[in-house]
Design a protein around this motif. Structure first.
Motif, PDB file in Angstrom:
ATOM      1  N   UNK A 346      66.767 -20.020  33.041  1.00  0.00           N
ATOM      2  CA  UNK A 346      66.757 -21.229  33.876  1.00  0.00           C
ATOM      3  C   UNK A 346      65.696 -21.160  34.964  1.00  0.00           C
ATOM      4  N   UNK A 347      64.675 -20.335  34.794  1.00  0.00           N
ATOM      5  CA  UNK A 347      63.679 -20.161  35.840  1.00  0.00           C
ATOM      6  C   UNK A 347      62.826 -21.418  36.032  1.00  0.00           C
ATOM      7  N   UNK A 348      62.555 -21.746  37.290  1.00  0.00           N
ATOM      8  CA  UNK A 348      61.716 -22.877  37.691  1.00  0.00           C
ATOM      9  C   UNK A 348      62.192 -24.201  37.104  1.00  0.00           C
ATOM     10  N   UNK A 349      63.516 -24.378  37.042  1.00  0.00           N
ATOM     11  CA  UNK A 349      64.063 -25.660  36.589  1.00  0.00           C
ATOM     12  C   UNK A 349      63.988 -26.684  37.726  1.00  0.00           C
ATOM     13  N   UNK A 350      63.693 -27.936  37.411  1.00  0.00           N
ATOM     14  CA  UNK A 350      63.674 -28.963  38.462  1.00  0.00           C
ATOM     15  C   UNK A 350      65.097 -29.277  38.917  1.00  0.00           C
ATOM     16  N   UNK A 351      65.232 -30.023  40.008  1.00  0.00           N
ATOM     17  CA  UNK A 351      66.569 -30.387  40.484  1.00  0.00           C
ATOM     18  C   UNK A 351      67.393 -31.064  39.406  1.00  0.00           C
ATOM     19  N   UNK A 352      68.675 -30.687  39.336  1.00  0.00           N
ATOM     20  CA  UNK A 352      69.587 -31.222  38.328  1.00  0.00           C
ATOM     21  C   UNK A 352      70.993 -31.210  38.911  1.00  0.00           C
ATOM     22  N   UNK A 353      71.968 -31.618  38.090  1.00  0.00           N
ATOM     23  CA  UNK A 353      73.358 -31.620  38.545  1.00  0.00           C
ATOM     24  C   UNK A 353      73.822 -30.200  38.834  1.00  0.00           C
ATOM     25  N   UNK A 354      73.471 -29.266  37.963  1.00  0.00           N
ATOM     26  CA  UNK A 354      73.892 -27.881  38.160  1.00  0.00           C
ATOM     27  C   UNK A 354      73.147 -27.216  39.322  1.00  0.00           C
ATOM     28  N   UNK A 355      71.894 -27.571  39.483  1.00  0.00           N
ATOM     29  CA  UNK A 355      71.074 -26.988  40.552  1.00  0.00           C
ATOM     30  C   UNK A 355      70.416 -28.138  41.333  1.00  0.00           C
ATOM     31  N   UNK A 356      71.115 -28.677  42.339  1.00  0.00           N
ATOM     32  CA  UNK A 356      70.617 -29.876  43.041  1.00  0.00           C
ATOM     33  C   UNK A 356      69.226 -29.724  43.644  1.00  0.00           C
ATOM     34  N   UNK A 357      68.820 -28.511  43.983  1.00  0.00           N
ATOM     35  CA  UNK A 357      67.482 -28.294  44.534  1.00  0.00           C
ATOM     36  C   UNK A 357      66.601 -27.481  43.593  1.00  0.00           C
ATOM     37  N   UNK A 358      67.001 -27.357  42.343  1.00  0.00           N
ATOM     38  CA  UNK A 358      66.216 -26.622  41.368  1.00  0.00           C
ATOM     39  C   UNK A 358      66.456 -25.121  41.452  1.00  0.00           C
ATOM     40  N   UNK A 359      65.635 -24.364  40.722  1.00  0.00           N
ATOM     41  CA  UNK A 359      65.743 -22.904  40.703  1.00  0.00           C
ATOM     42  C   UNK A 359      64.386 -22.289  41.003  1.00  0.00           C
ATOM     43  N   UNK A 360      64.402 -20.992  41.351  1.00  0.00           N
ATOM     44  CA  UNK A 360      63.151 -20.300  41.659  1.00  0.00           C
ATOM     45  C   UNK A 360      62.619 -19.573  40.434  1.00  0.00           C
ATOM     46  N   UNK A 361      61.638 -18.706  40.642  1.00  0.00           N
ATOM     47  CA  UNK A 361      60.968 -18.047  39.520  1.00  0.00           C
ATOM     48  C   UNK A 361      61.868 -17.075  38.777  1.00  0.00           C
ATOM     49  N   UNK A 362      63.010 -16.708  39.351  1.00  0.00           N
ATOM     50  CA  UNK A 362      63.967 -15.836  38.670  1.00  0.00           C
ATOM     51  C   UNK A 362      65.217 -16.588  38.233  1.00  0.00           C
ATOM     52  N   UNK A 363      65.177 -17.894  38.346  1.00  0.00           N
ATOM     53  CA  UNK A 363      66.326 -18.698  37.933  1.00  0.00           C
ATOM     54  C   UNK A 363      67.452 -18.726  38.943  1.00  0.00           C
ATOM     55  N   UNK A 364      67.203 -18.295  40.159  1.00  0.00           N
ATOM     56  CA  UNK A 364      68.240 -18.317  41.190  1.00  0.00           C
ATOM     57  C   UNK A 364      68.353 -19.705  41.793  1.00  0.00           C
ATOM     58  N   UNK A 365      69.566 -20.082  42.172  1.00  0.00           N
ATOM     59  CA  UNK A 365      69.824 -21.420  42.691  1.00  0.00           C
ATOM     60  C   UNK A 365      69.169 -21.599  44.059  1.00  0.00           C
ATOM     61  N   UNK A 366      68.295 -22.592  44.195  1.00  0.00           N
ATOM     62  CA  UNK A 366      67.562 -22.799  45.433  1.00  0.00           C
ATOM     63  C   UNK A 366      68.477 -23.298  46.553  1.00  0.00           C
ATOM     64  N   UNK A 367      69.474 -24.108  46.232  1.00  0.00           N
ATOM     65  CA  UNK A 367      70.388 -24.587  47.258  1.00  0.00           C
ATOM     66  C   UNK A 367      71.160 -23.424  47.882  1.00  0.00           C
ATOM     67  N   UNK A 368      71.604 -22.490  47.046  1.00  0.00           N
ATOM     68  CA  UNK A 368      72.318 -21.323  47.559  1.00  0.00           C
ATOM     69  C   UNK A 368      71.419 -20.477  48.455  1.00  0.00           C
TER      70      UNK A 368
END
Length: 560
Positions: A346-368
C-alpha cells in the motif's frame, strides 16, 4: 562584550574533538581516506604533518594569533589554505543572503500594503488577511520550497538553472526559497508596528489637519520600517549561515555549507574561519540595523518625540479557535491509529476511505503519523518559543541601550551548525535539536524588544517619570512591560512554526528526531524524493505546520 563572545566561541569550536571524545587525527584520517587503517603510525604521521594541537587551549590560541594577521590556517583534510575558500564562500553567501533579504522585505511590505493603504484612508488596518497570509508564508519550509522549485520550475518548466552559482539567474530560485518564508515573518513585525503607529497621536493630528492618504501612507511606511529594518538585518545575517539546506538542494558553495562540511569532518581551522566570518558579518548587520532604526526615527528618538503606546488587550477572535479545533481533530483521530505498521503493498497510496490522508513510502498511514508527530513537532516548537520569549524579553527590555553584542554574535550561527556541535557532544536527538534552536531563537525576540524599549525610553512620558524620581522597577512595570511585552509575545507566538521548522530542518539532516519517527520534519525528509509522485505525503506535514502558524499568529489580535 562582542569580542569576548567571539573568543569564547573560538575556544568552544577548538574543543570540539575533546568534547566529543574523538581523536582529531583519527577523524582527519577517516575524512581523507575511509579505507586506510587508523594504526598508530598513520595517526602519528597525521599529527606531525598538520601539527595538530595537544589541547584545545593551545590550538585555539595559535589559530587566534594567526587570524589576527589574516592567516586562517590550512585545512586539516586537504592541506590547502583556508582563507581563499572562506573568501569565495563568503562572496556567494553575501550575494544569496542579500537577494533573499530583499525578497523578504518586498514580500513583507506587499503582505501589509493593503492594510497600510486602508489605514491611510480610514485610520484602521481592518481585516486579518495580512495576519493569515504572513502566517502561511512563514510556515512554509524553505527546503520544501527549494525542492519544489527545482522539480517544477527548473526541471519541468526549464525556466531556471537547477544548481550551481555561475550567474544572477542561479540566484533567483534560492533567493525566493529563502526570502518568501522570511518575508512572512517580516510581515508580522510590520503589521504589529503599523498597529502601534496608528495608535500614536501624530497620525490623528495629521489626519485632522488634512494630510492626504498618500502622504500619510508614506509616513506610516517609514514608521513601520523603522521597527522592521533591524529584523531585516537579522534575517540577512541569519541567512548567511542558515541557508545550508537550500545551498545543499541547489549545490551552492556558500559559507553555511562550508561550515557544515568542516564541522562534520572536524576540520577545525575551516570551522573556525567560517564561524569567525559569520560572526563578523552578523555584528556588522546588527550595527547597521540599529543605525537604520535611529536614522528613520531621527530626532524623535533622542528628543522625547515618541508618544505613549496604547496598551494591547485581547480581542474576541474565533478564527484561531476554529482552525485550532480542526487541527486538534486531525491530531485526535490520528492518535487512535497505528503509525508504525508497514504495508509495502500500500505504499504511496493516495487518500482513500482506509487512509484519509494517504500513505507514505513504506505504506504507513499518514493520518496516524500526522497525529503522533504533532505531539513531537508542535510540543517542541511551543517549548522553544516560550524559552525564546522569556530570555529574549528579559534581554531586550533590560538592555541599557541598543548596541551590537552577544545577540548579534549568536544570530550569525545557523541552528544547523549549533545542532551539529551539540550532536557531536551529546549525540543526535530531538532534545539536543531543541536546545540548538533555543540558543538562537531568542535573538529576534530580544532585538524586537530592544527596538521597542528604545522607543519607549525616548518618549516624553518616560523621561518625565525619570525626572520625577520614579524607580527602575516602577518604570519597568508601568511603562516598559505594558508597551513591549504584548507585542513581542505576539512575535514569539508567530515564531512557533518557524522554530518548529528549524527543528524539522535538523531532523531533515538526521540531527533531530529518529529517522523512523513521525515528527513532521522527518516526515518531510522522507517524502521529499516523492514530491511529484505523491504530493500528499509532503502536503500533510506542511499543512500541519501552516495550520499551526495561522493559529499561533491569530491567537491574539490587537484592539486599541
Amino acid at each position: 562584550m562582542a569580542l569576548v563572545w567571539c573568543v569564547g566561541l573560538s575556544f568552544l569550536i577548538g574543543a570540539l574533538p575533546w568534547l566529543s571524545g574523538n581523536d582529531p587525527a583519527r577523524t582527519v584520517l577517516r575524512a581523507r581516506s575511509a579505507e586506510r587503517e587508523a594504526d598508530p603510525e598513520a595517526l602519528r604521521s597525521v599529527r606531525e604533518e598538520l601539527d595538530l594541537p595537544t589541547t584545545p587551549v593551545s590550538g585555539t590560541l595559535d589559530w587566534l594569533g594567526g587570524a589576527a594577521s589574516g592567516d586562517l590556517g590550512v585545512s586539516w583534510v586537504t592541506g590547502a589554505p583556508i582563507a581563499p575558500d572562506i573568501a569565495s564562500a563568503l562572496g556567494v553567501s553575501v550575494s544569496l543572503a542579500s537577494f533573499a533579504a530583499l525578497v523578504a522585505l518586498a514580500t513583507g511590505v506587499l503582505v501589509v500594503l493593503p492594510g497600510l493603504l486602508r489605514a491611510a484612508r480610514t485610520g484602521h488596518q481592518g481585516g486579518r488577511g495580512a495576519d493569515v497570509t504572513g502566517a502561511l508564508l512563514a510556515s512554509v519550509p524553505d527546503f520544501l520550497l527549494a525542492s519544489v522549485f527545482v522539480a517544477v520550475v527548473a526541471v519541468r518548466w526549464g525556466a531556471a538553472p537547477t544548481s550551481g552559482w555561475e550567474s544572477p539567474a542561479h540566484a533567483v530560485l534560492p533567493a525566493l526559497a529563502l526570502g518568501i518564508p522570511a518575508g512572512g515573518l517580516i510581515s508580522r513585525v510590520l503589521s504589529g508596528a503599523l498597529g502601534a503607529a496608528l495608535a500614536e497621536s501624530w497620525t490623528r493630528t495629521w489626519r485632522a489637519t488634512g494630510f492626504g492618504p498618500a502622504t500619510l501612507a508614506l509616513a506610516l511606511l517609514r514608521r513601520t520600517l523603522a521597527v522592521a529594518l533591524p529584523q531585516v538585518m537579522l534575517v540577512f545575517a541569519g541567512l548567511l549561515g542558515s541557508s545550508v539546506l537550500v545551498e545543499s538542494v541547489f549545490a551552492i558553495p556558500g559559507l553555511g555549507h562550508t561550515a557544515l562540511e568542516g564541522t562534520l569532518a572536524q576540520d577545525l581551522p575551516k570551522v573556525q574561519g567560517a564561524v569567525a566570518t559569520l560572526v563578523l558579518v552578523g555584528l556588522l548587520a546588527g550595527g547597521l540595523g540599529i543605525a537604520a532604526h535611529r536614522l528613520l526615527l531621527g530626532p524623535a528618538l533622542a528628543n522625547s518625540g515618541m508618544t505613549p503606546a496604547v496598551p494591547i488587550v485581547p480581542a474576541a477572535n474565533r478564527l484561531p479557535f476554529v482552525i485550532g479545533a480542526v487541527l486538534l481533530l486531525g491530531v485526535a483521530v490520528g492518535l487512535v491509529r497505528d503509525p508504525d505498521t508497514v504495508t509495502l503493498a500500500a505504499r504511496l497510496e493516495p487518500p482513500s476511505v482506509d487512509h484519509p490522508l494517504g500513505t507514505d513510502a513504506l505504506g504507513r498511514d499518514m493520518l496516524a503519523r500526522f497525529g503522533h508527530g504533532a505531539l513531537l513537532s508542535a510540543g517542541a516548537g511551543v517549548a522553544v518559543s516560550l524559552v525564546a520569549l522569556l530570555v529574549g524579553g528579559v534581554v531586550g527590555v533590560c538592555g541599557a541601550r541598543a548596541r551590537t553584542g552577544a545577540a548579534d554574535v549568536l544570530n550569525a550561527l545557523p541552528p544547523v551548525l549549533v545542532g551539529v556541535l551539540l550532536a557531536a557532544v551529546t549525540g543526535p536527538g530531538l532534545a539536543g535539536a531543541a536546545v540548538a534552536v533555543a540558543l538562537v531563537a531568542w535573538i529576534p525576540i530580544a532585538v524586537h524588544a530592544r527596538t521597542l524599549a528604545a522607543e519607549v525610553r525616548a518618549s516624553g512620558y518616560h523621561q518625565a517619570a525619570v525626572a520625577g524620581g520614579a524607580g527602575g522597577g516602577w518604570i519597568l512595570r508601568r511603562h516598559l512591560l505594558p508597551s513591549v511585552l504584548p507585542v513581542v509575545a505576539r512575535h514569539a507566538l508567530m515564531r512557533v512554526p518557524h522554530n518548529t521548522l528549524s527543528l524539522a530542518g535538523l531532523s531533515f539532516l538526521g540531527l533531530g528526531a529518529a529517522h523512523d519517527s513521525p515528527e513532521w520534519g522527518v516526515m518531510l525528509a522522507e517524502s521529499m524524493p516523492y514530491v511529484e509522485r505523491a504530493p500528499w505525503a509532503v502536503a500533510v506535514p506542511a499543512a500541519g505546520l501552516a495550520l499551526l502558524g495561522v493559529v499561533a499568529s491569530l491567537l491574539r489580535t490587537e484592539r486599541r
